[in-house]
Each structure stands twice: as C-alpha cells, then as structure tokens.
Design an enzyme around this catalytic site. Structure first.
Site, PDB file in Angstrom:
ATOM      1  N   ASP A  83       0.830  -1.206   0.000  1.00  0.00           N
ATOM      2  CA  ASP A  83       0.000   0.000   0.000  1.00  0.00           C
ATOM      3  C   ASP A  83       0.864   1.255   0.000  1.00  0.00           C
ATOM      4  O   ASP A  83       2.054   1.219   0.328  1.00  0.00           O
ATOM      5  CB  ASP A  83      -0.957   0.003   1.189  1.00  0.00           C
ATOM      6  CG  ASP A  83      -0.234  -0.064   2.535  1.00  0.00           C
ATOM      7  OD1 ASP A  83       0.835  -0.701   2.614  1.00  0.00           O
ATOM      8  OD2 ASP A  83      -0.739   0.524   3.510  1.00  0.00           O
ATOM      9  N   GLU A 147       0.148  -1.330   5.723  1.00  0.00           N
ATOM     10  CA  GLU A 147       1.236  -0.794   6.550  1.00  0.00           C
ATOM     11  C   GLU A 147       1.064   0.694   6.786  1.00  0.00           C
ATOM     12  O   GLU A 147       1.471   1.214   7.833  1.00  0.00           O
ATOM     13  CB  GLU A 147       2.583  -1.076   5.879  1.00  0.00           C
ATOM     14  CG  GLU A 147       3.804  -0.823   6.764  1.00  0.00           C
ATOM     15  CD  GLU A 147       4.303   0.609   6.746  1.00  0.00           C
ATOM     16  OE1 GLU A 147       5.132   0.965   7.619  1.00  0.00           O
ATOM     17  OE2 GLU A 147       3.880   1.388   5.865  1.00  0.00           O
TER      18      GLU A 147
END
Length: 434
Positions: A83, A147
């Site tokens: 991400d 994350e």
C-alpha cells in the site's frame, strides 16, 4: 551475483507496481489485491508457491518460503508493504500512478515507500531461480497490506492469525535503511536501521457546554481543546539516549574524528553538521498535532471537540510519554491511544548486521555504514510479536541532489534506475549468505 535480466526486471517491476493504485486512506479504504496478485504471479514464475491471505476482502497479503541449504540455520523474513499513502496528481510533475521512466528515473507514488524494495525482492528471487541459487537459510518473503494505516489487515493479521508461516524466523529486513546519505563534505554514509520509535497515535476529546455562539461560554470545548493542542505542539521533550542512537552517534563521531561526548549532545550534533539529521529526530519522544474536528455551524458552540496527535515514543520512554500527556492535556481534555505499537531495538553487533554492512561495502567501498534508529515505524513492529528482530535494509545508491528522506510521503516521489540496480546487487549478496 544477480544476472542482467534481474537489472531489467527490477525497473519493470517497480514501474508496474507503481501503476497499480494501492492508495491507503485509512479506515479500510484500500485494495491491495491487484498488486498482491502481480507479486504472486512473479513469485510463482520463480517456482515458488505463494499464499494469498486476507482478513478483509481485497486487503491481500502474499507469503512464500524459499528453503535454505542449511537446515540448522534460523530463517530470515524479507518483507515489504504494497500500500501507499495518497497523492494529489495536481501537485506532481508526472502522474503519481504512471510509473513513468524518464531520464533514468522511475517516478510515482511508492517509488521509495516501498515498491522499490518489493521490486528488488522479486527480481532477486527470479534471478536465483534462473541460476539455480539457494540461500543458506530459509527465507520467508512477505508482501503486506495496510502498513500505511493500522496494519490490522496486513502484518498484524499475519502475525496473529498465521504465525506458523514465519516459524523459525529470528530476524527480518524491510524498508528505509542502507541508502546513501551525502553529508555535503564528500562523505557517503549508509545508515542501516537497528531500531524504531514506538507509535502512539492519540485521540484527544474535550467536552464542554454547548450553546449559542453569541453568548459568553467559559466551558467552550473548542477553546479547551485548542489550549491542550497548543501545549502539546509547543512542548520540548527532554533528550533521551537509547542504545541504538548511542551506537549511531558513536559511529558518526568516529567517522568525523571527534569525541562522542554524550553529556553535551547539542554540541556533538553541531559538530556532526548535516549528518546530525540521521539521529536528531530520535533523541526524544515527540507528539505532533495533525487533525482537528469540531462543530457543525459557525454560530453554535459545540459540546465536544476532537483532535488527533501523532505520538512517537523511544524504547523505555512510554511511562514518561503517558505522564507528560496527562499533564499537557489538563483536566478538561481526555486522551486515549487510537493506535499503539511498541518501540524496537536490534543489536548492532550481530552477524546479520555485519552481513548487511559487508554487502553494502562490497558495492559501495567509498561508503561508511552506521546504525540508526528510525523516527517512524514499519511492519517490523507487528512481526516482533513473533520474536523476529527487525532491521531496516533497502539498499539504494543515490545521487547527492536527491533528498531521499523528503520523498517519503512527499510530492514527485522517484527512484533512479541505477539505485535499483545497486539495490538488487547488494540484496542478492546479502541474502545469499545471511
């Protein structure tokens, strides 16, 4: 050594992953699955059997294991997240999800945080498959979701629900270490991460008496909140030296030929010049106000006002952190952790650190390796629940005019092709023998 095809593939994969928009806006607003499938397909092409794992549909993680040649050796976790933080195309020189390759540079959101490392891992693993190479110890490859938010759908989910996949792993490597830091005086420093401050994202709530905006109100929730936020934002936290930061200062002082006098830290930092940037953010706890929420109409005093604060805590500093927040918020404002993770420290005299140092020095003999503590956090926090010691090791050889640290979450994020090539060579060298 990694083959020539790996050097081509790392650029192709970095660009390809950037083109997959995996923007994480928080609150579950993200979909990493297309990037996870991209990575899994390339791992499968290297003869591995990747698992795609989800806590929430679309929030996909990838895990694969490479069997080592030494069954008595502990495993090593190699992980990167899929991400990225949001990017406004209007602010960029190129579209942030174009993955454009221009003048020897790969552009786009995730170029350094951290689809570059994801691409390096894929390129190295595929190079090994072509050459018939196996590492000494088992490697667990993990590409994670989430994350950039809470990690609940990513490393937290993997650590809590699938610990068996990481059985035998004692150390891990991931983002934001072993990059070139130019000190402005001709020295090239390669800081390798051996610690992280803890994460303490805070929610502040002030309550008061709602009423008409034209009337006197001594119990205004907005005023109470604003006062607390101001106190927090203006507070200067005391200096604290953790073992990792002490080791960083010692290494830098040796490099500059000066005494590491910890009794005069401000003077020591002054002597280090620009290199002080590598440690100054990790000498203290910190708390930065970032978000405010209050009211619904200009002439109505709300009964409640909310703020969010990005808090970071040194190892061993949480008791001080809590006590200070109690004092700064005062009696009219409550606070709680919206998200909390532990601080980390890793030994700098370990064989793993020595191996990372040797790999960097082989391909950058002019470089000076030092340990450092990261001011922010990574997935290493969640994997630490499994007893895995985390290091920051994403090797990049960077030109002097590129401010690497400013590119994290910044505009015009980019990474030179040559930096990716360097990263593949160093990562290949380290992982073969780690």
């Amino acid at each position: 050594m990694a083959d020539e095809q790996a050097l081509d593939e790392v650029v192709e994969f970095a660009s390809g992953l950037i083109r997959i928009d995996t923007t994480n806006r928080g609150g579950g607003d993200c979909r990493e699955r297309p990037a996870a499938e991209y990575a899994a397909e390339r791992l499968a092409g290297a003869g591995l059997e990747p698992l795609l794992l989800e806590r929430t549909p679309g929030r996909t993680n990838v895990v694969a294991r490479i069997e080592g040649t030494d069954p008595s050796a502990h495993g090593l976790l190699v992980h990167g997240h899929l991400d990225v933080v949001p990017a406004d195309a209007a602010d960029w020189s190129v579209h942030p999800f174009s993955g454009e390759i221009r003048d020897g540079v790969v552009w786009g959101r995730g170029a350094v945080d951290m689809k570059d490392m994801d691409a390096m891992i894929l390129a190295v693993v595929r190079s090994w498959a072509r050459q018939g190479v196996r590492p000494r110890r088992d490697l667990v490859i993990a590409f994670t979701a989430d994350e950039e938010a809470s990690a609940e759908d990513g490393s937290g989910f993997l650590a809590d629900r699938h610990p068996e996949l990481f059985e035998g792993c004692t150390e891990g490597i991931s983002e934001a270490g072993a990059f070139t830091f130019h000190d402005g005086a001709g020295r090239q420093i390669y800081p390798i991460g051996a610690g992280e401050r803890g994460t303490g994202w805070l929610k502040l709530t002030a309550r008061g008496r709602a009423g008409h905006g034209s009337r006197v109100n001594k119990e205004n929730a907005v005023t109470r909140l604003a006062a607390a936020v101001t106190r927090i934002g203006e507070y200067e936290w005391p200096l604290r030296l953790t073992p990792t930061v002490r080791a960083a200062l010692t290494g830098l002082a040796t490099l500059y030929g000066i005494e590491a006098d910890f009794r005069e830290l401000d003077r020591l930092l002054e002597k280090l010049g620009p290199a002080a940037q590598l440690v100054e953010a990790t000498l203290r706890n910190s708390a930065n106000p970032t978000m405010l929420e209050a009211g619904y109409k200009v002439n109505v005093i709300p009964g409640e006002a909310v703020a969010f604060v990005d808090g970071r805590c040194l190892a061993g500093g949480e008791e001080e952190f809590r006590a200070t927040l109690d004092r700064l918020t005062g009696p009219d404002v409550d606070w709680e952790f919206a998200h909390r993770e532990v601080a980390l420290q890793a030994p700098v005299d370990s064989p793993v650190f020595a191996g990372m140092r040797a790999a960097v020095e082989e391909f950058a003999p002019e470089g000076h390796v030092v340990p450092y503590c990261m001011s922010g956090g990574t997935d290493a926090k969640q994997f630490s629940r499994l007893g895995i010691t985390g290091y920051a090791f994403t090797p990049l050889k960077l030109p002097e005019d590129l401010d690497y640290q400013a590119l994290f979450h910044g505009v015009d994020e980019r990474v030179p092709v040559e930096a990716l090539h360097f990263g593949v060579r160093v990562l290949d060298r380290f992982l073969r023998t780690a």
